[in-house]
Design a protein around this motif. Structure first.
Motif, PDB file in Angstrom:
ATOM      1  N   LEU A  72       0.867  -1.179   0.000  1.00  0.00           N
ATOM      2  CA  LEU A  72       0.000   0.000   0.000  1.00  0.00           C
ATOM      3  C   LEU A  72       0.909   1.236   0.000  1.00  0.00           C
ATOM      4  O   LEU A  72       1.907   1.275   0.722  1.00  0.00           O
ATOM      5  N   ASN A  73       0.569   2.218  -0.814  1.00  0.00           N
ATOM      6  CA  ASN A  73       1.262   3.526  -0.799  1.00  0.00           C
ATOM      7  C   ASN A  73       2.748   3.443  -1.129  1.00  0.00           C
ATOM      8  O   ASN A  73       3.506   4.296  -0.695  1.00  0.00           O
ATOM      9  N   LEU A  87       5.569   2.790  -4.336  1.00  0.00           N
ATOM     10  CA  LEU A  87       5.844   2.562  -5.744  1.00  0.00           C
ATOM     11  C   LEU A  87       6.597   1.239  -5.887  1.00  0.00           C
ATOM     12  O   LEU A  87       7.542   0.982  -5.147  1.00  0.00           O
ATOM     13  N   SER A 118      -3.594   5.367  -9.259  1.00  0.00           N
ATOM     14  CA  SER A 118      -2.976   6.542  -8.641  1.00  0.00           C
ATOM     15  C   SER A 118      -1.737   6.994  -9.402  1.00  0.00           C
ATOM     16  O   SER A 118      -1.188   8.052  -9.124  1.00  0.00           O
ATOM     17  N   LYS A 172       1.369   1.651  -8.028  1.00  0.00           N
ATOM     18  CA  LYS A 172       1.181   2.176  -6.672  1.00  0.00           C
ATOM     19  C   LYS A 172      -0.312   2.198  -6.368  1.00  0.00           C
ATOM     20  O   LYS A 172      -1.091   2.702  -7.171  1.00  0.00           O
ATOM     21  N   THR A 202      -3.079   3.293  -3.479  1.00  0.00           N
ATOM     22  CA  THR A 202      -3.128   4.165  -2.302  1.00  0.00           C
ATOM     23  C   THR A 202      -4.349   3.924  -1.426  1.00  0.00           C
ATOM     24  O   THR A 202      -4.574   4.677  -0.488  1.00  0.00           O
ATOM     25  N   MET A 203      -5.131   2.889  -1.745  1.00  0.00           N
ATOM     26  CA  MET A 203      -6.275   2.576  -0.880  1.00  0.00           C
ATOM     27  C   MET A 203      -6.385   1.066  -0.727  1.00  0.00           C
ATOM     28  O   MET A 203      -6.133   0.343  -1.687  1.00  0.00           O
ATOM     29  N   PRO A 204      -6.819   0.610   0.456  1.00  0.00           N
ATOM     30  CA  PRO A 204      -7.110  -0.818   0.568  1.00  0.00           C
ATOM     31  C   PRO A 204      -8.407  -1.127  -0.178  1.00  0.00           C
ATOM     32  O   PRO A 204      -9.286  -0.278  -0.275  1.00  0.00           O
ATOM     33  N   ASN A 232      -9.830   4.383   3.758  1.00  0.00           N
ATOM     34  CA  ASN A 232      -9.611   4.495   2.310  1.00  0.00           C
ATOM     35  C   ASN A 232      -8.408   5.396   2.049  1.00  0.00           C
ATOM     36  O   ASN A 232      -7.568   5.091   1.204  1.00  0.00           O
ATOM     37  N   ASN A 274      -4.752   5.832   5.741  1.00  0.00           N
ATOM     38  CA  ASN A 274      -4.267   4.486   6.023  1.00  0.00           C
ATOM     39  C   ASN A 274      -2.764   4.507   6.307  1.00  0.00           C
ATOM     40  O   ASN A 274      -2.097   5.538   6.161  1.00  0.00           O
ATOM     41  N   ASN A 280      -2.572   8.466   2.850  1.00  0.00           N
ATOM     42  CA  ASN A 280      -2.045   7.798   1.657  1.00  0.00           C
ATOM     43  C   ASN A 280      -1.240   8.776   0.807  1.00  0.00           C
ATOM     44  O   ASN A 280      -0.768   8.412  -0.269  1.00  0.00           O
ATOM     45  N   ASP A 330      -2.121  10.903  -1.135  1.00  0.00           N
ATOM     46  CA  ASP A 330      -2.704  11.070  -2.465  1.00  0.00           C
ATOM     47  C   ASP A 330      -3.620  12.303  -2.426  1.00  0.00           C
ATOM     48  O   ASP A 330      -3.725  12.961  -1.386  1.00  0.00           O
ATOM     49  N   ASP A 377       0.368  10.397 -11.968  1.00  0.00           N
ATOM     50  CA  ASP A 377      -0.910  10.416 -12.693  1.00  0.00           C
ATOM     51  C   ASP A 377      -1.257  11.865 -13.014  1.00  0.00           C
ATOM     52  O   ASP A 377      -1.137  12.738 -12.158  1.00  0.00           O
ATOM     53  N   LYS A 391      -9.763  14.247 -12.615  1.00  0.00           N
ATOM     54  CA  LYS A 391      -9.754  13.642 -11.280  1.00  0.00           C
ATOM     55  C   LYS A 391      -9.157  14.590 -10.242  1.00  0.00           C
ATOM     56  O   LYS A 391      -9.603  14.632  -9.094  1.00  0.00           O
ATOM     57  N   TYR A 392      -8.137  15.352 -10.655  1.00  0.00           N
ATOM     58  CA  TYR A 392      -7.408  16.151  -9.673  1.00  0.00           C
ATOM     59  C   TYR A 392      -7.869  17.603  -9.587  1.00  0.00           C
ATOM     60  O   TYR A 392      -7.295  18.387  -8.836  1.00  0.00           O
TER      61      TYR A 392
END
Lengths: 283, 407
Positions: free
Chosen positions: A197-198, A200, A234, A254, A256-258, B270, B273, B279, B281, B327, B332-333
């Motif tokens: 997770l998270n 690269l 991501s 990569k 970034t979420m489960p 989500n 984490n 994350n 992100d 990305d 999306k961003y």
């Protein structure tokens, strides 16, 4: 927290109190061929009773035979009362005793209903003597049957479209194989275990034709995302070919979420184009 | 069937009663839940990742110099603003203002700094890809430090020359008459830009090199700012040891229920984490107020001369994966901002990228609201939380308070 612990207790009380709504509904078809211990449906099938006698397992091969290559097999399972076994966890493990290796693809087993299960991608990598172990697990019993088979050369083809949802992660190796949507390619990926997770990281890819010829020089584009959330990946991963024929690497993976992710590979070999899809969980 | 419902009702009553009488039942976690708890535990944090773009990160002299520069108000137009003005060491390296205030007021809130070594992107919009390059941005921002790279180099020359040279080697001469303090590659101030362009390109490069060294010293210091253990971490340690007696003393039933919501129904993990509860992100929360967020940040980081692939980076191209594989999905961003860590979240209101919400409760209500509108990505939906559930979640979030440790 542990509210589910009450469910078995609840069921016990309901059953013992004779709750009408939980009465067993008899199978309208009744037991098939009463008087026989286990019923065999086809005379060209392979039939066995499991080691502890809990189930009968009948393997029905497409065209009546199993061949070198990718095979799809129907499995019919009955219990001690000769009733169809539904809702069982069924697995099939191909193993070649003389070489002490198993297949490099994990077969996928899907329940069809009426005691029938379909195994896809049973990968017989070479001719010779193979053992197919079928494991059946239900709440009543776990048991297995082993079939010894002499397998002739001469290429089964990938006949069934692979459903990526059915895919199982190779438990030890991190390798998972799929057949592309139009069955032009067999694609195997090897990812770190667990998929991080998270962070690269890269995946190794192996791409071949259904006849196991390495696919070289392919142009491969990657996309995907989380279907349940409706967003894409991501990162924008890039596939690079290695010096080994048919071997590639995806860089820039990569997550970034489960949860459940999908990665699609759009493969253009110069001769064929097709899409292979991987679905997997990140935890 | 009636019997069924009656029994189910009675059993649920018994269950509730049992939970009330035995609070330790709140501290029973399934194997899957324990795995999630462990993943959020500070002790699960990986060793600090390297920053290949800054080869001075482990140089103690660079860390010391970086700390001095971080605290130095001379690095500002009014000699009153240092990095520590908005990133206050006594307030978890942030301030409690909705919008950061240096020489003027910025458009966004000051970000906390602990754990930034783990973040591939810096700033709310990720327009920087390393701490050292992040540190250089505010210096030349008119509303933050409000000076130039040329003036920074003069300050280094006049006050830090010896310390600088012990780390980075000999500093070139930058006579004031050839290098006016005003000079910087400004887009907002034509006179500053003209002065910058009058300096020959090879000399501009020397200034930018020393300026990037200054960033690398500050980056070496900021990298070391980290989170210490929170009540939550002690609770997870007890749970993983099956020490329910200690767990019961550490967490109230409400906090445990809040934690169950956090990793379950509310879907917080989500994005929040990993052990740093982020994350790193970018997500659109429906409160961009016209700020393009990541959609602009991704262009800026790609064009940044101080990025991982740029001439002042110490990294090889292969070390710059985050930038190479970034990305760039503009849709999306648009209006998306970086997920912040939730460690110490209760200690640093107001919330969101521009301090739009004064309390955690307001944030949670906002999530309920955007969920009901259904316009945004499903990953930011936090379940339809009731007010009591929001209270439990807040109780849990308070357990994430812990020390912030800095060199």
């Amino acid at each position: 927290m542990n509210k589910f612990a009450f469910i078995p207790l609840l069921v016990l009380i309901l059953v013992s109190s004779g709750c009408q709504s939980l009465e067993m509904v008899p199978d309208p078809e009744g037991p098939e061929h009463p008087g026989e211990e286990f019923t065999r449906h086809y005379n060209y099938s392979h039939f066995a009773v499991t080691k502890e006698g809990n189930y009968s397992v009948e393997l029905v091969f497409k065209d009546g035979t199993i061949k070198e290559g990718i095979n799809n097999i129907d499995i019919i399972i009955h219990d001690r009362d000769n009733m169809d076994v539904t809702g069982a966890a069924v697995s099939i493990i191909p193993y070649m005793p003389i070489h002490q290796h198993s297949a490099d693809m994990t077969p996928i087993v899907i329940e069809r209903g009426g005691g029938t299960y379909s195994a896809r991608n049973v990968d017989i990598t070479m001719p010779g003597r193979w053992q197919l172990t079928v494991r059946v697990s239900t709440v009543r019993a776990n048991d297995e049957a082993v079939f010894d088979l002499m397998i002739e050369p001469g290429g089964g083809l990938m006949e069934t479209m692979h459903t990526p949802h059915d895919m199982q992660m190779g438990k030890d190796t991190g390798r998972t194989s799929v057949v592309s949507a139009r069955q032009m390619f067999k694609v195997t990926y090897k990812a770190p275990i667990p998929i991080p997770l998270n962070r690269l990281h890269s995946w190794d890819l192996t791409i071949s034709t259904p006849r196991r010829e390495a696919v070289t020089g392919a142009n491969i584009q990657v996309d995907g995302g989380m279907p349940a959330h409706g967003h894409n990946l991501s990162t924008r991963p890039v596939v690079v070919e290695t010096s080994m024929p048919g071997k590639y690497r995806i860089d820039g993976m990569k997550f970034t979420m489960p949860g459940e992710w999908v990665v699609r590979l759009h493969i253009d070999s110069g001769l064929e184009t097709d899409t292979a899809e991987f679905i997997f969980m990140v935890r | 069937m009636k019997k069924f419902f009656l029994l189910a009702f009675l059993l649920s009553m018994v269950a509730s009663l049992a939970m009330a009488m035995h609070p330790e039942t709140q501290h029973q976690w399934s194997d899957d839940q324990r795995a999630v708890l462990k993943s959020l535990w500070l002790s699960s944090l990986a060793p600090m990742p390297l920053d290949p773009s800054n080869k001075f990160t482990d140089d103690e002299r660079a860390i010391e110099l970086g700390k001095s520069l971080f605290m130095d108000p001379r690095l500002s137009g009014n000699k009153k603003v240092s990095c520590s003005t908005c990133h206050r060491p006594d307030a978890f390296f942030t301030d409690n203002l909705p919008l950061a205030h240096g020489m003027g007021t910025t458009g966004r809130r000051s970000m906390p700094l602990a754990g930034m070594a783990y973040s591939p992107w810096l700033f709310w919009d990720g327009r920087k890809d390393s701490i050292w390059s992040q540190a250089l941005g505010p210096i030349e921002s008119p509303v933050e430090h409000g000076i130039s790279r040329t003036m920074s180099v003069h300050i280094l020359r006049d006050h830090y020359r010896e310390r600088y040279e012990s780390i980075f080697g000999q500093m070139p001469d930058f006579p004031d008459e050839d290098f006016p303090d005003i000079a910087r590659p400004a887009e907002d101030y034509p006179a500053a830009r003209e002065a910058w362009e009058r300096i020959p390109p090879e000399k501009r490069k020397l200034i930018s090199k020393v300026y990037s060294d200054m960033g690398k010293a500050i980056g070496a210091y900021v990298r070391r700012i980290r989170h210490g253990e929170s009540l939550f971490d002690r609770y997870v340690a007890a749970i993983l040891k099956d020490d329910i007696a200690s767990a019961t003393k550490l967490f109230t039933p409400e906090q445990a229920i809040g934690l169950a919501l956090f990793i379950g129904k509310a879907g917080c993990i989500n994005c929040h984490n990993g052990p740093l509860l982020t994350n790193n992100d970018f997500h659109n929360m429906g409160i961009s107020d016209g700020d393009a967020g990541r959609a602009e940040g991704m262009d800026k980081v790609r064009a940044d001369e101080f990025n991982c692939l740029g001439p002042f980076s110490d990294a090889a191209e292969s070390d710059c994966g985050e930038l190479r594989f970034m990305d760039t999905n503009r849709q999306k961003y648009a209006g998306a901002f970086k997920t912040p860590s939730l460690r110490n979240v209760a200690q640093r209101p107001p919330y969101m990228h521009a301090g739009q919400f004064a309390s955690i409760r307001e944030v949670l209500r906002h999530y309920n609201q955007v969920a009901s509108e259904g316009k945004l990505d499903k990953s930011i939906i936090h379940g339809e939380l009731t007010e009591p559930e929001m209270g439990e979640l807040e109780e849990f979030l308070r357990t994430l308070d812990g020390p912030v440790i800095a060199p």
